[in-house]
Design an enzyme around this catalytic site. Structure first.
Site, PDB file in Angstrom:
ATOM      1  N   SER A   1     -15.746  35.142 -25.759  1.00  0.00           N
ATOM      2  CA  SER A   1     -16.947  35.003 -24.966  1.00  0.00           C
ATOM      3  C   SER A   1     -17.133  33.602 -24.397  1.00  0.00           C
ATOM      4  O   SER A   1     -16.388  33.179 -23.525  1.00  0.00           O
ATOM      5  CB  SER A   1     -18.137  35.444 -25.819  1.00  0.00           C
TER       6      SER A   1
ATOM      7  N   ASP B   1      -8.047  27.121 -15.357  1.00  0.00           N
ATOM      8  CA  ASP B   1      -7.946  27.396 -13.919  1.00  0.00           C
ATOM      9  C   ASP B   1      -7.787  26.122 -13.087  1.00  0.00           C
ATOM     10  O   ASP B   1      -7.191  26.152 -12.010  1.00  0.00           O
ATOM     11  CB  ASP B   1      -9.177  28.176 -13.435  1.00  0.00           C
TER      12      ASP B   1
ATOM     13  N   LYS C   1     -13.584  39.015 -24.349  1.00  0.00           N
ATOM     14  CA  LYS C   1     -14.944  39.516 -24.120  1.00  0.00           C
ATOM     15  C   LYS C   1     -15.476  38.877 -22.835  1.00  0.00           C
ATOM     16  O   LYS C   1     -15.861  37.718 -22.828  1.00  0.00           O
ATOM     17  CB  LYS C   1     -15.863  39.195 -25.289  1.00  0.00           C
TER      18      LYS C   1
END
Length: 462
Positions: free
Chosen positions: A363, A374, A388
């Site tokens: 999460s 990224d 999640k």
């Protein structure tokens, strides 16, 4: 942290010694799974089976209310229809008529005294369970009060972190904090919580297990029976509850001026602790940083966003949704509407970074890791994270009760949908088998930390 797959407690007897070292062996596994199945049947009947981690990302009573017709101000109950308009979902006229019939039968034939308040609570629990979403849950007034207390970082518990398996519903100890009652009582990572007192809780909701069974009044003992699969034995433990200051952030300087920060969850106090740790390590000459998110079940979304913001520059225009700013995460509800979170604090850390994750990193941990990955601002080491990628809102109902409901999907800056997939590490390395049940693992014997050090040294040219 809002509902995390984390709990706090473990046992120790009055003398601080493990109380139940002797395991009950012989047909242990068969008895355990028979008990689990029996408990699961009962739990399923009342609509309480929870699979997966119930912790994760919460946005407290926030914008979801503004997206609903007739919603009230934040912190108040949503507006309630007068019933003149037929709902699109459940036919409440038919439901009410059937419930009236059932109540008549109970009143006329039920052998025992009815607890009307308990029956009503289970009606609401069943409604949320009927959504077939393990993350959508109803909280009674007492449940909600306990949940709010658990997000403040201080509680009377045992000092252990718990994760709930999304398939079996079993709650397993994933971390035992140093100096905790749990450690003193002999609790180990990998212990499956089977019973608390005389109550079989093997398939109970994580929130209910933590708040209603394990936490309690300071100084009182809690009897916990755990199952150890590697030895096929049950172990009885007695833990004396005490005030626990949750160490959400721990840090140290390692050899070679490599900073190390472990974040156990994203709580309301975590951001301040994390920033202070980064600042102190920088003042002491840190050249590279390891951020350990292993077994971190998540927590408050804003915490993950602010921590990533503290490390990233504000003006990376790599992704269009950021509109010239550094995009950290974005969400989308069922109408494709959502929120966009960007960096804005005018602070960054321009050093080589390694992030450690494992299968229990979930999460908010994945929000943080996804953003750093990224932008190529960190190398991810360990094993694939939990996966999640959905957001829950915690919505008070105005009478002291509340619901936690899944309201949106979230995406990393590149648009990656990690739900059910997780974030794969750049450098995959499993924790040594012998360390998986060891309560306290020193950095020098932790092979995943040592791999992280190796990666950083390579980046630093050492």
């Amino acid at each position: 942290m809002d509902n995390r797959d984390f709990d706090q407690q473990r046992n120790m007897d009055g003398n601080g010694n493990p109380d139940g070292g002797a395991g009950r062996q012989g047909n242990g596994r068969n008895r355990f799974w028979a008990g689990v199945l029996a408990g699961a049947l009962v739990t399923a009947f009342v609509g309480l089976i929870v699979v997966g981690m119930s912790a994760g990302i919460y946005i407290f009573g926030k914008k979801v209310l503004n997206h609903q017709p007739g919603a009230q101000t934040e912190g108040r109950a949503p507006a309630i229809s007068n019933g003149t308009k037929k709902p699109e979902g459940v036919d409440f006229g038919r439901v009410t008529a059937k419930m009236d019939l059932i109540q008549q039968i109970i009143g006329e034939y039920f052998l025992y005294e009815e607890d009307a308040e308990n029956v009503e609570d289970f009606i609401y629990r069943g409604m949320l369970a009927g959504l077939d979403d393990p993350y959508s849950v109803y909280y009674t007034k007492s449940d909600y009060t306990s949940l709010q207390d658990s997000t403040k970082g201080t509680y009377s518990g045992i000092g252990a972190m718990i994760s709930q398996n999304r398939t079996t519903g079993l709650c397993t100890i994933v971390k035992v904090f140093e100096g905790s009652p749990a450690l003193e009582a002999g609790m180990q990572p990998g212990d499956i919580i089977y019973k608390v007192g005389d109550t079989m809780v093997a398939s109970e909701s994580l929130d209910v297990l933590v708040n209603n069974y394990i936490k309690g009044e300071e100084g009182t003992p809690v009897e916990i029976t755990v199952y150890r699969a590697d030895k096929d034995e049950y172990v009885d433990l007695t833990v004396k509850r005490r005030k626990i200051e949750v160490p959400t952030v721990e840090h140290r300087m390692m050899d070679g001026n490599i900073g190390y920060i472990a974040v156990s969850e994203f709580d309301v106090i975590t951001v301040e602790q994390f920033e202070a740790a980064v600042d102190e390590l920088q003042k002491n000459g840190m050249e590279g940083l390891i951020i350990d998110l292993r077994s971190n079940p998540g927590g408050v979304l804003d915490g993950a966003v602010k921590m990533a913001d503290y490390l990233l520059p504000d003006d990376i225009s790599k992704y269009d949704k950021g509109e010239g700013k550094t995009l950290i995460v974005y969400t989308a509800d069922k109408n494709e509407k959502g929120d966009v979170y960007t960096a804005s604090d005018k602070h960054e850390l321009d050093l080589p970074i390694v992030i450690l994750v494992n299968g229990d990193s979930a999460s908010a941990s994945e929000v943080f890791t996804g953003a750093m990955k990224d932008y190529d601002r960190a190398t991810v080491v360990g094993t694939t994270s939990y996966g999640k990628g959905i957001v829950q809102n915690l919505i008070p109902l105005g009478d002291g009760s509340a619901i936690k409901i899944t309201t949106a999907h979230y995406y990393t800056p590149s648009g990656f949908d990690l739900h059910g997939k997780g974030i794969e590490p750049d450098v995959e390395v499993e924790l040594d088998e012998k360390l998986k049940t060891q309560a306290v693992v020193k950095p020098e014997e932790d092979n995943q930390i040592q791999k992280a050090v190796e990666v950083l040294e390579g980046k630093l040219g050492k």
